[in-house]
Design a protein around this motif. Structure first.
Motif, PDB file in Angstrom:
ATOM      1  N   GLN A 122       0.827  -1.201   0.000  1.00 16.77           N
ATOM      2  CA  GLN A 122       0.000   0.000   0.000  1.00 16.77           C
ATOM      3  C   GLN A 122       0.864   1.255   0.000  1.00 16.77           C
ATOM      4  O   GLN A 122       0.540   2.251  -0.659  1.00 16.77           O
ATOM      5  CB  GLN A 122      -0.919  -0.006   1.225  1.00 16.77           C
ATOM      6  CG  GLN A 122      -1.810   1.212   1.350  1.00 16.77           C
ATOM      7  CD  GLN A 122      -2.751   1.391   0.176  1.00 16.77           C
ATOM      8  OE1 GLN A 122      -3.816   0.794   0.122  1.00 16.77           O
ATOM      9  NE2 GLN A 122      -2.365   2.221  -0.792  1.00 16.77           N
ATOM     10  N   PHE A 123       1.977   1.211   0.714  1.00 15.22           N
ATOM     11  CA  PHE A 123       2.889   2.356   0.750  1.00 15.22           C
ATOM     12  C   PHE A 123       3.406   2.702  -0.643  1.00 15.22           C
ATOM     13  O   PHE A 123       3.349   3.866  -1.073  1.00 15.22           O
ATOM     14  CB  PHE A 123       4.068   2.066   1.676  1.00 15.22           C
ATOM     15  CG  PHE A 123       5.203   3.050   1.536  1.00 15.22           C
ATOM     16  CD1 PHE A 123       5.170   4.265   2.201  1.00 15.22           C
ATOM     17  CD2 PHE A 123       6.296   2.769   0.727  1.00 15.22           C
ATOM     18  CE1 PHE A 123       6.205   5.188   2.058  1.00 15.22           C
ATOM     19  CE2 PHE A 123       7.334   3.679   0.574  1.00 15.22           C
ATOM     20  CZ  PHE A 123       7.284   4.884   1.246  1.00 15.22           C
ATOM     21  N   ILE A 124       3.904   1.702  -1.370  1.00 15.63           N
ATOM     22  CA  ILE A 124       4.553   1.991  -2.644  1.00 15.63           C
ATOM     23  C   ILE A 124       3.536   2.447  -3.690  1.00 15.63           C
ATOM     24  O   ILE A 124       3.827   3.296  -4.549  1.00 15.63           O
ATOM     25  CB  ILE A 124       5.362   0.776  -3.158  1.00 15.63           C
ATOM     26  CG1 ILE A 124       6.405   1.229  -4.189  1.00 15.63           C
ATOM     27  CG2 ILE A 124       4.462  -0.319  -3.707  1.00 15.63           C
ATOM     28  CD1 ILE A 124       7.451   2.168  -3.639  1.00 15.63           C
ATOM     29  N   CYS A 125       2.291   1.932  -3.607  1.00 16.33           N
ATOM     30  CA  CYS A 125       1.267   2.362  -4.556  1.00 16.33           C
ATOM     31  C   CYS A 125       0.849   3.808  -4.285  1.00 16.33           C
ATOM     32  O   CYS A 125       0.634   4.583  -5.219  1.00 16.33           O
ATOM     33  CB  CYS A 125       0.054   1.433  -4.482  1.00 16.33           C
ATOM     34  SG  CYS A 125       0.383  -0.230  -5.114  1.00 16.33           S
ATOM     35  N   SER A 126       0.729   4.175  -3.013  1.00 15.07           N
ATOM     36  CA  SER A 126       0.398   5.562  -2.676  1.00 15.07           C
ATOM     37  C   SER A 126       1.564   6.488  -3.009  1.00 15.07           C
ATOM     38  O   SER A 126       1.366   7.619  -3.471  1.00 15.07           O
ATOM     39  CB  SER A 126       0.056   5.671  -1.185  1.00 15.07           C
ATOM     40  OG  SER A 126      -1.090   4.902  -0.873  1.00 15.07           O
ATOM     41  N   PHE A 127       2.778   6.001  -2.779  1.00 17.21           N
ATOM     42  CA  PHE A 127       3.985   6.756  -3.135  1.00 17.21           C
ATOM     43  C   PHE A 127       3.985   7.076  -4.627  1.00 17.21           C
ATOM     44  O   PHE A 127       4.271   8.207  -5.044  1.00 17.21           O
ATOM     45  CB  PHE A 127       5.215   5.926  -2.759  1.00 17.21           C
ATOM     46  CG  PHE A 127       6.514   6.474  -3.295  1.00 17.21           C
ATOM     47  CD1 PHE A 127       7.228   7.424  -2.582  1.00 17.21           C
ATOM     48  CD2 PHE A 127       7.029   6.025  -4.501  1.00 17.21           C
ATOM     49  CE1 PHE A 127       8.427   7.932  -3.068  1.00 17.21           C
ATOM     50  CE2 PHE A 127       8.222   6.522  -4.995  1.00 17.21           C
ATOM     51  CZ  PHE A 127       8.927   7.479  -4.277  1.00 17.21           C
ATOM     52  N   ALA A 128       3.620   6.081  -5.441  1.00 18.19           N
ATOM     53  CA  ALA A 128       3.623   6.269  -6.891  1.00 18.19           C
ATOM     54  C   ALA A 128       2.615   7.323  -7.322  1.00 18.19           C
ATOM     55  O   ALA A 128       2.806   8.004  -8.331  1.00 18.19           O
ATOM     56  CB  ALA A 128       3.318   4.947  -7.590  1.00 18.19           C
ATOM     57  N   GLY A 129       1.540   7.477  -6.546  1.00 17.34           N
ATOM     58  CA  GLY A 129       0.514   8.432  -6.908  1.00 17.34           C
ATOM     59  C   GLY A 129       0.896   9.874  -6.659  1.00 17.34           C
ATOM     60  O   GLY A 129       0.283  10.792  -7.212  1.00 17.34           O
ATOM     61  N   SER A 130       1.921  10.114  -5.816  1.00 13.78           N
ATOM     62  CA  SER A 130       2.253  11.503  -5.470  1.00 13.78           C
ATOM     63  C   SER A 130       3.695  11.890  -5.748  1.00 13.78           C
ATOM     64  O   SER A 130       4.002  13.081  -5.824  1.00 13.78           O
ATOM     65  CB  SER A 130       1.964  11.747  -3.980  1.00 13.78           C
ATOM     66  OG  SER A 130       2.834  10.990  -3.164  1.00 13.78           O
ATOM     67  N   ASN A 131       4.608  10.923  -5.905  1.00 15.72           N
ATOM     68  CA  ASN A 131       6.029  11.300  -6.016  1.00 15.72           C
ATOM     69  C   ASN A 131       6.339  12.055  -7.299  1.00 15.72           C
ATOM     70  O   ASN A 131       7.265  12.851  -7.352  1.00 15.72           O
ATOM     71  CB  ASN A 131       6.918  10.059  -5.875  1.00 15.72           C
ATOM     72  CG  ASN A 131       7.086   9.284  -7.167  1.00 15.72           C
ATOM     73  OD1 ASN A 131       8.168   9.200  -7.725  1.00 15.72           O
ATOM     74  ND2 ASN A 131       6.017   8.674  -7.656  1.00 15.72           N
ATOM     75  N   MET A 132       5.524  11.840  -8.335  1.00  9.84           N
ATOM     76  CA  MET A 132       5.770  12.543  -9.596  1.00  9.84           C
ATOM     77  C   MET A 132       5.432  14.028  -9.504  1.00  9.84           C
ATOM     78  O   MET A 132       5.832  14.816 -10.369  1.00  9.84           O
ATOM     79  CB  MET A 132       4.985  11.893 -10.735  1.00  9.84           C
ATOM     80  CG  MET A 132       5.646  10.641 -11.293  1.00  9.84           C
ATOM     81  SD  MET A 132       4.678   9.883 -12.611  1.00  9.84           S
ATOM     82  CE  MET A 132       4.695  11.164 -13.857  1.00  9.84           C
ATOM     83  N   ASN A 133       4.678  14.408  -8.466  1.00 11.05           N
ATOM     84  CA  ASN A 133       4.281  15.811  -8.340  1.00 11.05           C
ATOM     85  C   ASN A 133       5.477  16.757  -8.262  1.00 11.05           C
ATOM     86  O   ASN A 133       5.409  17.895  -8.729  1.00 11.05           O
ATOM     87  CB  ASN A 133       3.399  16.005  -7.108  1.00 11.05           C
ATOM     88  CG  ASN A 133       2.030  15.362  -7.277  1.00 11.05           C
ATOM     89  OD1 ASN A 133       1.608  15.091  -8.398  1.00 11.05           O
ATOM     90  ND2 ASN A 133       1.344  15.115  -6.180  1.00 11.05           N
ATOM     91  N   VAL A 134       6.574  16.305  -7.615  1.00  9.84           N
ATOM     92  CA  VAL A 134       7.748  17.171  -7.493  1.00  9.84           C
ATOM     93  C   VAL A 134       8.725  16.973  -8.650  1.00  9.84           C
ATOM     94  O   VAL A 134       9.798  17.572  -8.661  1.00  9.84           O
ATOM     95  CB  VAL A 134       8.480  16.919  -6.147  1.00  9.84           C
ATOM     96  CG1 VAL A 134       7.613  17.354  -4.983  1.00  9.84           C
ATOM     97  CG2 VAL A 134       8.894  15.467  -5.997  1.00  9.84           C
TER      98      VAL A 134
END
Length: 465
Positions: free
Chosen positions: A25-37
């Motif tokens: 769950q961590f890595i999937c949520s990470f993938a959803g927001s890390n591209m923002n920066v």
């Protein structure tokens, strides 16, 4: 592998099962927001625009939402562990494709499509297995607290971790990082045991899956088209609503004929579960909307780099961590309804503080109080919302409700990015930042109002199924 209501400590087997589920769950949520920066870095490297990167992010979140319901149903047919492992592998391949992408098209293939489909396969088993492994309400709340905390931390820490990797190595290395974490999860998952047997002869509603996916895609596509053509937006929204109506109508017809639809109408008969899913949708809409809005503003308007933008988001991560850690204690002392109401109230206050502080101060630290409050409010209500929904249904319906619940949440994520992104792209330098944040505050107030209709004391686990 059921919990013991008299023992507060999970067994060794339960802890061993919870670790890969929470990491997934961590890595999937990470993938959803890390591209923002990475917006600036990716757009320059791939010769695209901010809107192009926004489309890639939104499509990833949308693919998750569109295929989460079919993914949940497939867990019954092929088994929860098999779907979990298959989803991890597809996700890992997508991360590697993204890392070597020469242009926006390949990035969308790897990140938006393959990672999105992989997530839709692996996330429903996370919540199904957690529900089955932890039978009593207390241990289940603790398990969901851990998983929800990792979801919130992944989404909030994505900008920080992604920003650090992008600044010191490359944005491509952030996808390699995801692939490595996926490999670790696959190794940890070898000892997972599926509590229920697979049912390979179970029918699968292919037409229903295609109709529901197309409807959800058209809805979000309509929002993305808002800044280009109002008539196109209305046409896409109407077409999406029509397909979703057709999906539910066909499902009811199948049930009347004695056949099994993709989604049982029983999923919508529980008022409490329906309210819980709506609050989940709004929570993720706010979280991803704030993440995209603030990240885009910091990079495009203020000119901050990926690492600077990521560091600012640390305060949201800290807020989510603190409230998630205390989620179990809060749940023991307060009804879940109270936690959700308080969470929305704190989140709305945080958005207001964020707007005011950024308006009166040019300092980057002006973002910290508001982001902390938003993170604290969201982190405190993610767990009770999930627990309300999952605990409303018996074991045999966990595949369907997990897929539906995660689809609703990820639809919220894609809507948050689409709505905020559409407003921002319309004019970052003309007050669009404040407009996007005000829109998210209105969503928070809506969630607050709906949460007041939740019952003070929900029925026992599975009693309403």
């Amino acid at each position: 592998m059921t919990g013991n209501g008299m023992d507060d400590r999970p067994s060794r087997a339960q802890r061993g099962a919870l670790l890969p589920l929470a990491l997934a769950q961590f890595i999937c949520s990470f993938a959803g927001s890390n591209m923002n920066v990475m917006i600036t870095d990716i757009s320059e490297d791939l010769d695209t625009t901010v809107q192009g990167v926004q489309i890639a992010i939104t499509v990833f979140l949308l693919v998750m939402a569109a295929f989460m319901i079919p993914g949940g149903k497939l867990t019954v047919r092929y088994g929860r562990k098999r779907c979990f492992i298959t989803g991890l592998i597809v996700y890992g391949v997508g991360a590697l494709v993204s890392a070597v992408s020469p242009g926006l098209g390949v990035l969308i293939l790897g990140n938006s499509l393959l990672e999105g489909i992989g997530t839709a396969l692996l996330i429903p088993p996370v919540y199904i297995l957690a529900t089955l492994y932890f039978a009593d309400l207390t241990s289940r709340a603790r398990a969901f607290g851990t998983i929800s905390a990792m979801a919130g931390v992944g989404a909030a820490a994505g900008p920080l971790i992604g920003g650090a990797i992008t600044s010191f190595i490359s944005w491509r290395a952030a996808f390699v990082f995801q692939a490595l974490i996926i490999a670790v999860i696959v190794l940890l998952s070898r000892r997972l045991v599926d509590p229920l047997p697979a049912e390979p002869d179970r029918p699968f509603d292919t037409i229903g899956a295609a109709t529901s996916a197309a409807g959800l895609i058209l809805i979000v596509a309509g929002i993305l088209a808002a800044d280009d053509n109002a008539w196109l937006m209305l046409a896409l929204l109407a077409a999406g609503a029509l397909l979703l109506t057709l999906f539910f109508t066909m499902g009811r017809a199948k049930e009347r004929a004695g056949k099994e639809p993709l989604l049982s109408s029983a999923m919508f008969r529980d008022r409490t579960a329906n309210l819980g899913m709506i609050t989940q949708n709004l929570q993720w809409l706010i979280l991803m909307g704030v993440s995209f809005t603030v990240a885009a503003y910091l990079q495009v308007v203020r000119g901050y780099g990926a690492i600077e933008s990521g560091v600012i988001f640390t305060f949201a991560t800290l807020g989510i961590l603190l409230s998630s850690i205390g989620a179990q204690r809060f749940a023991e002392r307060r009804p879940q309804r109270t936690l959700i109401i308080a969470g929305f109230a704190i989140t709305v206050v945080g958005i207001g503080v964020l707007i005011l502080m950024v308006d009166v101060s040019p300092s980057a630290w002006a973002f910290s109080p508001g982001l902390f409050l938003i993170g604290f409010g969201l982190g405190g209500m993610l767990t009770p919302s999930v627990n309300i929904v999952q605990s409303a249904f018996a074991d045999e319906l966990q595949g369907e409700i997990s897929g539906l619940s995660r689809s609703v949440s990820n639809l919220g994520s894609s809507l948050g990015t689409a709505i905020a992104g559409t407003i921002l792209v319309a004019g970052l330098s003309t007050g669009a930042y404040a407009t996007a944040m005000i829109a998210l505050a209105v969503v928070g107030l809506l969630g607050l109002g709906l949460a007041t209709f939740l019952p003070r004391t929900p029925a026992p686990t599975g009693a309403r199924a």
